[in-house]
Design an enzyme around this catalytic site. Sequence first.
Site, short mmCIF file in Angstrom:
data_model
loop_
_atom_site.label_atom_id
_atom_site.label_comp_id
_atom_site.label_asym_id
_atom_site.label_seq_id
_atom_site.Cartn_x
_atom_site.Cartn_y
_atom_site.Cartn_z
CG ASP A 1 4.24 0.84 -5.48
OD1 ASP A 1 3.14 1.41 -5.67
OD2 ASP A 1 5.28 1.18 -6.07
CG HIS B 1 -6.40 1.73 -3.04
ND1 HIS B 1 -5.03 1.65 -3.14
CD2 HIS B 1 -6.75 2.87 -3.72
CE1 HIS B 1 -4.57 2.68 -3.84
NE2 HIS B 1 -5.59 3.42 -4.21
CG LEU C 1 3.22 -8.88 14.35
CD1 LEU C 1 4.66 -8.99 13.88
CD2 LEU C 1 2.27 -9.39 13.25
C1 FPP Z 1 0.15 1.73 -3.36
O1 FPP Z 1 -0.60 1.47 -4.49
C2 FPP Z 1 -0.54 1.59 -2.09
C3 FPP Z 1 -0.95 2.63 -1.30
C4 FPP Z 1 -0.85 4.04 -1.68
C5 FPP Z 1 -1.51 2.44 0.04
C6 FPP Z 1 -1.62 1.06 0.57
C7 FPP Z 1 -2.85 1.01 1.38
C8 FPP Z 1 -3.61 -0.07 1.61
C9 FPP Z 1 -3.24 -1.42 1.16
C10 FPP Z 1 -4.91 0.07 2.32
C11 FPP Z 1 -4.92 0.57 3.73
C12 FPP Z 1 -3.85 0.08 4.65
C13 FPP Z 1 -3.98 -0.65 5.79
C14 FPP Z 1 -2.81 -0.87 6.70
C15 FPP Z 1 -5.26 -1.27 6.17
P1 FPP Z 1 -0.66 2.60 -5.58
O2 FPP Z 1 -1.99 3.21 -5.53
O3 FPP Z 1 0.49 3.55 -5.43
O4 FPP Z 1 -0.47 1.73 -6.87
P2 FPP Z 1 0.10 2.20 -8.27
O5 FPP Z 1 1.54 2.63 -8.04
O6 FPP Z 1 0.00 0.98 -9.10
O7 FPP Z 1 -0.76 3.32 -8.75
#
Ligand code: FPP
Length: 249
Positions: free
Chosen positions: A18, A35, A129
């Site tokens: 997050d 991201h 893993l």
């Molecule tokens: C949260 O940040 C994160 C996500 C919604 C998705 C996580 C995805 C990735 C890291 C990329 C793809 C994954 C893989 C396995 C390659 P947020 O956007 O909710 O952050 P915020 O709460 O600060 O807005």
Amino acid sequence: MATPDLPIIPEHVAVIMDGNGRWANKRGLPRAIGHSKGVEAVRETVRAAGEAGVRYLTLFAFSSENWSRPEDEINDLLGLLRRFIRRDLAELHRENVRIRVIGDKQNLRGDILPLLLEAEETTRLNTGLTVVIAFNYGARNEITRAVAKLAREVEAGRLKAEDIDARSIGDNLDTAGIPDPDLIIRTSGEERLSNFLLWQAAYSELVFLPEYWPDFNRQLFFDALRIFASRDRRFGGLSAKTAAAAVVG
Ligand code: FPP
């Protein structure tokens, strides 16, 4: 890799990644950059988990609620996942990593599902893993699907209602065959599970870290393992120390 400062290594670590958006906002950058930095943190975490000797690493990549984000952001996230699988699959396979995908596989658009299935199929026999990618995942949806499956078995006369127990429910979840997470890490200072592995988290240790996901790295992963090793897990019983004292006393 149990060491003096890490006497216990969790078999299964699950991560709520997050804070990508807030990481980017803080720097005046578009959320998409947060991201894509997040994917670098994913790569480092997979390496760290392998190095530590963790057997299962579950990553909450896309929740069933994430579809409510703006279309552009959904496309960014799907694009990153697509690129991650296309670019990293060969290396993960070489590293003996097995990929499993959990989440609702119905009605997924475009090429994402075939790509995820290809990643699972290519790495099916690997013995290192296991990286579990939670995609279009929501725990209530997963539990609902499992219960409906069992109800259909009862309806068809293949199962008796009184034979339904925690084990048969677990066997019908997407995570069938995967041990429950010992440790769940969430970054960005939020302290909730947000519909992640609700059934499987019954006895998980929860570690909440203030850092945003793009800043997550090997060091923070090992810090979380250290916090885990310092916890006294009781599973509803007595701690090892209390039980030993009761025997002696
Ligand atoms: C949260 O940040 C994160 C996500 C919604 C998705 C996580 C995805 C990735 C890291 C990329 C793809 C994954 C893989 C396995 C390659 P947020 O956007 O909710 O952050 P915020 O709460 O600060 O807005």
